[in-house]
Design a protein around this motif. Structure first.
Motif, PDB file in Angstrom:
ATOM      1  N   GLY A 136      18.132  30.474  47.842  1.00  0.00           N
ATOM      2  CA  GLY A 136      19.693  30.753  47.044  1.00  0.00           C
ATOM      3  C   GLY A 136      19.214  31.428  45.757  1.00  0.00           C
ATOM      4  N   ASN A 137      19.883  31.403  44.679  1.00  0.00           N
ATOM      5  CA  ASN A 137      19.808  31.671  43.286  1.00  0.00           C
ATOM      6  C   ASN A 137      19.425  30.846  42.349  1.00  0.00           C
ATOM      7  OD1 ASN A 137      19.690  33.760  41.307  1.00  0.00           O
ATOM      8  ND2 ASN A 137      21.927  34.112  41.354  1.00  0.00           N
ATOM      9  N   PRO A 138      18.246  30.764  41.945  1.00  0.00           N
ATOM     10  CA  PRO A 138      17.910  29.690  40.893  1.00  0.00           C
ATOM     11  C   PRO A 138      18.413  29.795  39.415  1.00  0.00           C
ATOM     12  CG  PRO A 138      16.107  31.443  40.820  1.00  0.00           C
ATOM     13  CD  PRO A 138      17.140  31.860  41.976  1.00  0.00           C
ATOM     14  N   LEU A 139      18.532  28.684  39.073  1.00  0.00           N
ATOM     15  CA  LEU A 139      19.213  28.363  37.521  1.00  0.00           C
ATOM     16  C   LEU A 139      18.630  27.378  36.802  1.00  0.00           C
ATOM     17  CD1 LEU A 139      21.973  28.983  35.817  1.00  0.00           C
ATOM     18  CD2 LEU A 139      22.730  26.928  36.831  1.00  0.00           C
ATOM     19  N   ALA A 140      18.081  28.002  35.317  1.00  0.00           N
ATOM     20  CA  ALA A 140      17.516  27.051  34.671  1.00  0.00           C
ATOM     21  C   ALA A 140      18.707  26.326  33.813  1.00  0.00           C
ATOM     22  CB  ALA A 140      16.624  27.721  33.498  1.00  0.00           C
ATOM     23  N   VAL A 141      18.771  24.873  33.711  1.00  0.00           N
ATOM     24  CA  VAL A 141      19.787  24.211  32.791  1.00  0.00           C
ATOM     25  C   VAL A 141      18.987  23.368  31.967  1.00  0.00           C
ATOM     26  CG1 VAL A 141      21.754  22.711  33.071  1.00  0.00           C
ATOM     27  CG2 VAL A 141      21.375  24.260  35.008  1.00  0.00           C
ATOM     28  N   ASN A 201      15.761  34.529  27.674  1.00  0.00           N
ATOM     29  CA  ASN A 201      14.976  35.686  27.822  1.00  0.00           C
ATOM     30  C   ASN A 201      13.650  35.300  28.324  1.00  0.00           C
ATOM     31  OD1 ASN A 201      12.456  37.312  26.411  1.00  0.00           O
ATOM     32  ND2 ASN A 201      14.604  38.638  26.866  1.00  0.00           N
ATOM     33  N   TRP A 202      12.916  34.280  27.929  1.00  0.00           N
ATOM     34  CA  TRP A 202      11.912  33.563  28.424  1.00  0.00           C
ATOM     35  C   TRP A 202      11.882  33.402  29.833  1.00  0.00           C
ATOM     36  CZ3 TRP A 202       9.824  28.875  29.985  1.00  0.00           C
ATOM     37  CH2 TRP A 202       8.417  28.826  29.941  1.00  0.00           C
ATOM     38  N   THR A 203      13.011  32.647  30.188  1.00  0.00           N
ATOM     39  CA  THR A 203      12.918  32.194  31.807  1.00  0.00           C
ATOM     40  C   THR A 203      12.887  33.422  32.855  1.00  0.00           C
ATOM     41  OG1 THR A 203      15.441  32.207  32.015  1.00  0.00           O
ATOM     42  CG2 THR A 203      14.207  30.323  31.093  1.00  0.00           C
ATOM     43  N   ASN A 204      13.728  34.465  32.334  1.00  0.00           N
ATOM     44  CA  ASN A 204      13.919  35.766  32.959  1.00  0.00           C
ATOM     45  C   ASN A 204      14.613  35.393  34.289  1.00  0.00           C
ATOM     46  OD1 ASN A 204      13.455  38.585  32.965  1.00  0.00           O
ATOM     47  ND2 ASN A 204      11.778  38.457  34.270  1.00  0.00           N
ATOM     48  N   LEU A 205      15.352  34.546  34.483  1.00  0.00           N
ATOM     49  CA  LEU A 205      16.032  34.077  35.561  1.00  0.00           C
ATOM     50  C   LEU A 205      17.472  35.204  35.116  1.00  0.00           C
ATOM     51  CD1 LEU A 205      15.802  30.366  36.019  1.00  0.00           C
ATOM     52  CD2 LEU A 205      14.574  32.164  37.369  1.00  0.00           C
ATOM     53  N   SER A 206      18.301  35.213  36.361  1.00  0.00           N
ATOM     54  CA  SER A 206      19.620  35.884  36.107  1.00  0.00           C
ATOM     55  C   SER A 206      20.511  35.268  35.108  1.00  0.00           C
ATOM     56  CB  SER A 206      20.417  36.147  37.226  1.00  0.00           C
ATOM     57  OG  SER A 206      20.532  35.012  37.797  1.00  0.00           O
TER      58      SER A 206
END
Length: 278
Positions: free
Chosen positions: A19-24, A41-46
């Motif tokens: 799917g689409n990853p998300l950092a929380v 910016n560091w995670t560089n996820l959408s």
């Protein structure tokens, strides 16, 4: 240095990591804007989100949503992913709807079996797209402008432009020139042909962001597209959108119109859980 609980989740797919990853980041109330933006910016996820205590009456939690370059008032897969993480941490979750507070206001979320779904927020901008802009989009997508069957602004926080092509095959064949799309968020959709494409979904969606990338599975875009497509009679009141196919993802977005609400849902799974230091 302070540490924070952290999860990385996968949104809009029943297949792990498709799917689409998300950092929380959980309990992020003491982080400032610069720290949030730097981590996103560091995670560089959408998107990366930060769970906070609510401020608005009736909200269960507050979320701030960041891309690597900016904060968004609303986004779809961060809404479902954040709700999933909040539920995993809540001492006593409500039986009915969950209410998320974000930059766009209050967003209602419901549990539907294994899926979470959010009520699509009102469109901030809708209506036809100027022909000069459509010509630019068509050129950037590498197609004749006459192939575009219809187009509409579907802005609900992110300023998406929705474009309808004749078929799923046309959508999958696109090879966009991102330099010509610079600064635009363009979502392209096309209908499935059941005899050729199967019946597990009804519409194929691709999302081209203003960062020059293709997004795997996009809740805000699908919410805006649903309001346009259902409202204009192009799509039925319940359908499944496929997204991420060309990126080797298996995104599935479930859309249902119930009364005056359009619910946009999908499955969410936690892939990484731990702590981080900021």
């Amino acid at each position: 240095m302070p540490t924070y609980s952290f999860q990385q989740v996968d949104v809009f797919s029943s297949q792990p990591m498709r799917g689409n990853p998300l950092a929380v980041v959980i309990g992020a109330d003491d982080l400032d804007d610069a720290q949030m933006q730097a981590f996103a910016n560091w995670t560089n996820l959408s998107e990366t989100t930060f769970l906070l205590k609510p401020r608005a009456a009736g909200a269960d939690y507050r979320v701030r949503i960041f891309t690597p370059i900016q904060e968004l008032p609303f986004a779809g897969h961060p809404t479902l992913g954040s709700a999933h993480v909040w539920l995993s941490q809540a001492a006593s979750a409500p039986e009915g709807e969950i209410v998320q507070e974000c930059g766009a206001g209050l967003v209602r979320i419901r549990r539907d079996g294994r899926r979470l779904a959010f009520a699509a927020p009102p469109l901030l901008r809708s209506g036809p797209v100027d022909q000069s802009l459509l010509d630019r989009i068509a050129e950037a997508l590498g197609i004749p402008a006459t192939m575009i069957e219809d187009a509409n602004w579907v802005e609900n926080g992110p300023d998406w432009i929705g474009v309808l092509l004749p078929s799923r095959a046309d959508v999958l064949a696109l090879n966009p020139d991102f330099s010509r799309l610079a600064g635009l968020r363009v979502g392209v959709c096309g209908r499935f042909d059941p005899s050729r494409d199967g019946g597990d979904a009804h519409i194929e969606v691709r999302a081209f962001s203003n960062r020059g990338t293709e997004d795997p599975v996009t809740g805000s875009l699908n919410a805006g597209l649903a309001q346009w497509l259902i409202g204009s009679g192009i799509a039925p009141e319940s359908y499944i959108a496929a997204q991420g196919t060309v990126l080797s993802r298996a995104g599935r977005v479930h859309v249902d119109k119930v009364g005056d609400d359009i619910w946009v849902g999908g499955e969410v799974a936690t892939c990484i859980s731990g702590t981080l230091t900021l």
